[in-house]
Design a protein around this motif. Structure first.
Motif, PDB file in Angstrom:
ATOM      1  N   LEU A   1     -51.946 -20.468 -67.709  1.00  0.00           N
ATOM      2  CA  LEU A   1     -52.729 -21.594 -67.198  1.00  0.00           C
ATOM      3  C   LEU A   1     -51.988 -22.491 -66.211  1.00  0.00           C
ATOM      4  O   LEU A   1     -52.624 -23.324 -65.562  1.00  0.00           O
ATOM      5  N   PHE A   2     -50.668 -22.350 -66.057  1.00  0.00           N
ATOM      6  CA  PHE A   2     -49.946 -23.275 -65.183  1.00  0.00           C
ATOM      7  C   PHE A   2     -50.436 -23.271 -63.733  1.00  0.00           C
ATOM      8  O   PHE A   2     -50.271 -24.277 -63.026  1.00  0.00           O
ATOM      9  N   PRO A   3     -51.048 -22.162 -63.211  1.00  0.00           N
ATOM     10  CA  PRO A   3     -51.542 -22.249 -61.829  1.00  0.00           C
ATOM     11  C   PRO A   3     -52.573 -23.355 -61.600  1.00  0.00           C
ATOM     12  O   PRO A   3     -52.775 -23.775 -60.458  1.00  0.00           O
ATOM     13  N   TYR A   4     -53.244 -23.834 -62.664  1.00  0.00           N
ATOM     14  CA  TYR A   4     -54.185 -24.932 -62.487  1.00  0.00           C
ATOM     15  C   TYR A   4     -53.476 -26.215 -62.062  1.00  0.00           C
ATOM     16  O   TYR A   4     -54.097 -27.112 -61.499  1.00  0.00           O
ATOM     17  N   VAL A   5     -52.189 -26.335 -62.345  1.00  0.00           N
ATOM     18  CA  VAL A   5     -51.381 -27.449 -61.837  1.00  0.00           C
ATOM     19  C   VAL A   5     -50.673 -27.041 -60.549  1.00  0.00           C
ATOM     20  O   VAL A   5     -50.582 -27.826 -59.598  1.00  0.00           O
TER      21      VAL A   5
END
Length: 550
Positions: free
Chosen positions: A169-173
């Motif tokens: 999920l880090f790509p959302y940041v």
């Protein structure tokens, strides 16, 4: 619900601030008279409010459905397992959100502000984890652990769930932070450095506060998704409110208890929305680089370049290589005959259903988001803010609650839609509408309101003005929102399991059905896993390319 596979909200790019006008850039705080707020026209207010009510229907189902009472909610809160479940859920939300923020911000700074080699390649590679459904990543890691490290249980519980979900999920940041960094005028940071501040101190003191909206949006998407995550945490043996809700609704036959716990999740979503407002704070004047297209002076990594390259490679391997290795190994077993024959007809049907339902959800959500976006950007105020914030609530509810609410509505008032693709697509739209709204807000905000006013002054009507002025300028951001909705709809599991037409499957539900929620042998599920990774990679690559063009 934000799918067990996916994913959250205003979108990945929703927090990037609109570009100020020339006067705003020169005199951001010199007392220029604020533009008066215009009344929201009925052509926007009516559809906007109706869409907000539709988005709130799952939450209304929790409170209005017969059998629920606040005394039941109180009894649930007094139960011996509820508070441990709440603590587990809060711990997961905090650890994944913080981990994703650290990883996403760090990766964005490395690419946009340093001499890291091959920045375009790393942008694509670090975006691709968006195409990996969270439950597929969990499947892959559990299968990898069983095969190569059978005596370890490090990937289970809070630690394992937090690490695996952070990697997905880090790509959302990462994406909004990287885009914001590339749009900021480097002059402010360079001025701070000319006054004697080092590069890190200048970045933290000058640039980082301007990135706060972008970071806040990514963190909000992730944290709301963690409230509703089911597939991955169930696979990793970590109990949360959502796993308890699904168990009570589907296994124990306790729907009233499940709805009471879902109310707790809805309250948690409201708390996160309030925290998001606080994290963003008051909007500070931000000057962007339209007038100064030169890139900032990069920080030289020097002898540490190899270390940072290895670190980026480790993230890519953990986020992408393990799922690819496990699914590809199972596929090879099928091809060589060790894993049995592939049911190509079922695979093709599931692939077609996934593409059809995801594209339909993306198109409908894009259209539904437009009045909400125009209200929020062109007519800010209490009503517009309430309408826009309402679209977030359903994003935090478990898929089982979303499915039960829509099934209840269809059976009582819209029976012809019961167990049809139309109802399933409606569920996707309600769940992922914030992704479209957030992306559109960026594009509409960049289409300066002065252009609209000039068009209207020349005698053009609102429809002509929108279609010929605002829409072309906002089209890239609108496309980004559609990609995000389609990506998350294609990965969604729980709601699809409960609402899909009888006898039909998506790739996600077919994968789940072949394993029955277990990972004793991933071979049977591998064709669906490979197809999910490939179909998810397409919008992920397009999102990365759109970031590179900014």
């Amino acid at each position: 619900m934000a799918d067990p596979s996916t994913g959250s909200g205003s979108t990945v790019l929703a927090a990037i601030e609109p570009e100020p006008s020339a006067i705003d850039e020169v005199l951001p705080e010199v007392g220029a008279r604020p533009r008066p707020r215009r009344r929201v026209p009925l052509t926007l207010a009516v559809p906007g409010v109706l869409i907000a009510l539709a988005a709130l229907s799952p939450a209304a189902y929790l409170l209005l459905r017969a059998g629920f009472s606040f005394s039941l909610l109180r009894d649930e809160l007094d139960g011996p397992t509820t508070w441990p479940l709440i603590r587990n859920t809060v711990a997961l939300v905090v650890t994944v959100s913080v981990g994703s923020a650290i990883l996403g911000i760090g990766a964005a700074v490395l690419i946009a502000r340093t001499t890291l080699p091959l920045p375009r390649l790393w942008t694509v590679l670090l975006t691709l984890p968006l195409g990996v459904p969270t439950f597929v990543g969990s499947y892959a890691w559990v299968a990898f652990s069983y095969r190569y490290f059978p005596d370890t249980d490090l990937i289970f519980g809070l630690g394992g769930a937090s690490a695996i979900l952070t990697l997905t999920l880090f790509p959302y940041v990462f994406l909004p932070t990287l885009t914001a960094l590339r749009r900021l005028d480097p002059a402010q940071e360079e001025a701070a450095r000319s006054l004697g501040h080092g590069p890190v101190r200048a970045f933290v003191g000058v640039t980082l506060p301007q990135l706060r909206p972008a970071i806040a949006t990514g963190v909000l998407i992730i944290s709301l998704h963690m409230l509703a995550e089911y597939g991955a945490v169930a696979m990793l043996n970590y109990e949360t409110l959502t796993t308890a809700i699904v168990q009570r609704a589907n296994v124990l036959g306790m729907p009233e208890s499940a709805r009471a716990l879902a109310v707790v999740l809805a309250v948690g979503a409201l708390v996160l929305l309030a925290a998001d407002r606080l994290l963003r704070g008051r909007r500070a004047p931000v000057r962007t680089g339209t007038g100064t297209p030169r890139p900032p002076m990069p920080w030289r990594l020097g002898v540490t370049t190899g270390f940072w390259l290895l670190l980026c490679a480790a993230v890519v391997v953990a986020a992408l290589a393990v799922p690819l290795w496990v699914t590809a190994s199972g596929l090879v077993d099928h091809i060589t005959g060790a894993g049995g024959d592939i049911d190509w007809h079922q695979l093709g049907t599931a692939l077609g259903n996934t593409a059809q339902w995801a594209v339909a959800a993306a198109l409908v959500a894009t259209v539904c988001a437009l009045p909400v976006t125009l209200m929020a950007v062109r007519h800010p105020g209490t009503v517009s803010s309430a309408v826009e914030r309402s679209t977030w609530i359903a994003h935090a509810l478990p898929g089982v609650i979303m499915a039960l609410s829509l099934v209840y509505i269809s059976v009582h008032w819209l029976y012809p839609l019961y167990q049809t693709p139309t109802l399933l697509v409606a569920g996707y739209v309600v769940m992922f509408l914030p992704l479209a709204v957030g992306a559109q807000q960026v594009g509409v905000a960049q289409a300066s309101v002065q252009l609209d006013e000039m068009s209207r002054a020349l005698g053009r009507g609102p429809v002509t003005t929108f279609s010929r002025i605002t829409l072309p300028l906002a089209a890239p951001a609108i496309g980004t929102g559609a990609l995000l909705v389609g990506l998350d709809a294609g990965k969604e599991l729980t709601t699809t399991l409960l609402m899909k037409p009888t006898g039909e499957h998506s790739l996600a539900t077919a994968l789940w059905a072949t394993t029955d929620g277990e990972v004793l042998d991933f071979t049977a599920a591998s064709p669906y896993g490979v197809a999910l990774l490939l179909i998810g990679a397409v919008p992920a690559v397009l999102l990365a390319r759109s970031t590179l063009r900014r």
